[in-house]
Every structure is written in C-alpha cells, then in structure tokens.
Design a protein around this motif. Structure first.
Motif: not given
Ligand code: GLA
Length: 389
Positions: A288-290, A293-294, A72-73, A39-41
C-alpha cells in the motif's frame, strides 16, 4: 488587440484548420478531458484471470476506498477479459453468470466516486475465447454506454484472423467512433502489444493510451526488460494520450521490495498509466505504501505530462530523468545489477544548474544542497528516486 486575445484567436484558427484538414481526427479537447494525466486505477487480470466476478470486484472496490487509494488517484476499476456471456437474438452482448447485473455493478462503483472499465476485442473472440466485438462494435459501444462504462481496453487477440495488419488502425478507429457516437466520455485503451509501431498512430485512431509491450506478467527480469526498454517513446506521449507498458506487478508476489520500488519509480518517471494489479483485499502495508506515496504519484501525474528518458547508462546502472512543472526534475538512480553499487547524477549533464536542492522521494527526506553532482548507494535491483530543484 491584447496579446492574450491574439494568442486565443491564433489557437482557434489552428484548431479550425486542423478540423478541416483532418475531419476524422479525435477531438483534441475530448482526449484531453478524458486523460489529461495518465489514467490510474485497478485491473483484475493478473490476480484473478477468468475467476473474476461481481463479488470480487466489489470487494476490491471497497478497499480502493478504505485504503485511501482512490483519494491519491486510483479511480478506474477495470474488469479485464472473461466477463462476457452470450449475445441475444438482436446481437446485444450480455455478461456471464459471474456478473448478474453489470449496470448495478457500475452503479456501485460510481456510488463510491470511482469509474468503471470494461474489456473487449476488435476480433470475434477475446484472448480467452469469450465474445469479441467484431461486427458488433456499434451495438457494444451502446451497451457499454448504457451500463455506464468509462474506460474500454480493446485487445487485439483474435483480430489477426479477420484483419490484415494494415487494417489494424481502421479496426481501432471503428470502435473509437462507435464509442464517440454514444456521447459518453470513455477512455479508449489500445492493447495490441506494441505491434505496428502503435505509438506513432495510437492517438490518431482515438487512443488515450496504448500498450507498448507484450504482457508484462513475470519476475524482475521481465518487468525491468519491458520498463527500461521504453526509452525513446516519450515523444509520442503527452496529455490525452500515453504509452502503456502494462499493469503494475506490485503486491503480486513476484518482485521483492526493491524491485517493486523500481517498477513504481520507473512507471512514474515514464508518465505511464498506473493500474494496480494485485488483490487489494490482502495487500500488505508495504504494498500500500509503495502504491500510494503521494510525492511519487505526483511525478506520474505532473501536469506537463512529459515522459522521462534515460540520461545516462553504464552497464546495469542507469539514470532516468523527467522534467516537471516548476523547473524541477525527477531523477531515478537505478541499479539493475546483483549487488549494491553507487550511482551518480551530474546536474549539468541533465540540464540543471550547478547548485541543486535534493529530496529523496521514497525516504521523504530533504537531503540538502549539492554542487555539481549527487551520488547514492543503490541496492541490488533497486532505485533511489529524487526530486531536484
Ligand atoms: C492479453 C492482454 C492482457 C489481458 C489478457 C486477457 O494477453 O495483453 O493484458 O488482457 O489478454 O485475456
């Protein structure tokens, strides 16, 4: 019978046998559906503690969408401790005044294509002394389902005062069953700091993820201690049920850039749940970039769901590997020392062929083909994260 039909019948037979032998077992299909990948959030705890409010959650929700994190999830919006108010005369829980209308907040979150998470405890009180679910499990589960909850973090806290350690599994199973009986799919996140070897029984009491450590909040020493200590737990995790070494500390101000790359890389190699813990409304571009990163997130979310492990170590230098679908391998070259040092991965030692294509996932760069090994200079407290094919 065609071979594929035979396989299907065998699988059905095994599942029927399991259901007879273990009627209380959480449905395999259900946990797979809920958390096929980690899970991501986002979780508010490390940034806001008991200051969290409806307005704060909405503001962060808006950025989850506008920043591209949702896409991205990062889809679970999890309110941690401190949302609870009092129980009414019938025993139903109500939120406190910082959350005037929980259902309206859930609707807002859902309207953005996100999912809604809440927090409680099997004990009478939460860790900050709000109402827990003890002796109200069924009622609370019903309330959560009515509000539209999609995720529950269930934190041991004061439960030690009412349960013995050997009753811990039953206490978690009780809430799992209460959640299941609502008919609403709700990810069940166990939080008891890794007590009683939770990884060996978390899935059997319905856990989709379980904390393997104490609270991670702190500097690099703590983050790296907890992260690198995960080695060996991989056999307990897989699609539907995951080891959880706690919330990402990225963007919270205690880790430098290389240390943040280390946490993100290691968590993805570990197939750990990815819960951002920072104030999204004030996030830097670098944070945000870290977080987004897809190619790095793809390691974490790889459908095989294999948790990575340490393949080599010499003092503060470590090589971690995670087998991916499509016969490729994610490799992290870590340097936990105080100065930059070279780290080498030897292909045969990690089960690869001698001739390998190497891509650097933070630099977004194909490095070419290498024979036998690849060596990189790794910064202090840093990582070079590779995909080998
Ligand atoms: C415990 C948990 C944390 C957080 C706090 C809230 O310490 O481990 O993750 O939920 O409680 O009080």
């Amino acid at each position: 019978m065609k071979p594929q039909n035979r396989k299907l019948w065998i699988a059905c037979g095994i599942m029927a046998l399991l259901a007879c032998a273990w009627p209380d077992a959480p449905s395999f299909a259900q946990s797979l559906r809920l958390a096929a990948t980690p899970p991501m959030g986002w979780n508010d705890w490390y940034q806001y503690q008991c200051r969290v409010s409806d307005a704060i959650v909405r503001a962060n929700v808006d950025v989850l969408v506008s920043s591209g994190m949702r896409d991205v999830g990062y889809k679970y919006v999890n309110i941690d401790d401190c949302w609870q108010g009092k129980r009414d005369a019938q025993g139903f829980i109500h939120p406190n005044s910082r959350f005037p209308d929980m259902k309206a907040l859930a609707d807002y979150i859902h309207s953005k294509g996100l999912k809604f998470g809440l927090y409680s405890s099997p004990g009478p009180r939460t860790c900050t002394n709000f109402e827990g679910s003890y002796q109200h499990e069924k009622q609370d589960a019903e309330t959560y389902a009515k509000w539209g909850v999609d995720f529950l973090k269930y934190d041991w806290c004061s439960a030690g005062k009412v349960y013995r350690p050997d009753q811990m599994q039953a206490a978690y199973r009780k809430m799992h069953e209460a959640l299941e009986s609502t008919g609403r799919p709700i990810v069940f996140s166990l939080c008891q700091y890794g007590l009683e070897g939770v990884w060996s029984w978390g899935a059997s009491v319905g856990g989709n993820m379980w904390r393997t450590t104490d609270d991670i909040g702190g500097d690099f020493n703590r983050v790296s201690l907890f992260g690198f200590m995960q080695n060996g737990l991989g056999k307990y995790a897989g699609p539907g049920h995951w080891n959880d070494p706690d919330i990402l500390q990225i963007g919270l101000g205690r880790l430098n850039h290389n240390e943040e790359l280390t946490q993100m890389s290691l968590w993805c190699l570990l197939a750990a749940p990815l819960l951002a813990g920072n104030n999204l409304t004030k996030m830097s571009n670098d944070t945000l970039k870290i977080l987004t990163n897809p190619e790095v997130i793809a390691l974490d979310q790889d459908p095989k769901g294999i948790e990575g492990h340490r393949a080599w170590q010499e003092g503060p230098l470590e090589v971690w590997v995670k087998p991916l679908s499509g016969d490729s391998m994610a490799v992290g070259l870590f340097n936990r020392s105080e100065s930059p040092l070279p780290v080498t991965v030897r292909f045969k030692a990690i089960g690869m062929k001698d001739n390998v294509r190497v891509r650097d996932l933070w630099e977004w760069k194909d490095l070419g083909r290498f024979h036998g090994h690849y060596t990189a200079q790794v910064p202090r407290h840093g990582v070079v994260l590779l995909k080998l094919q």
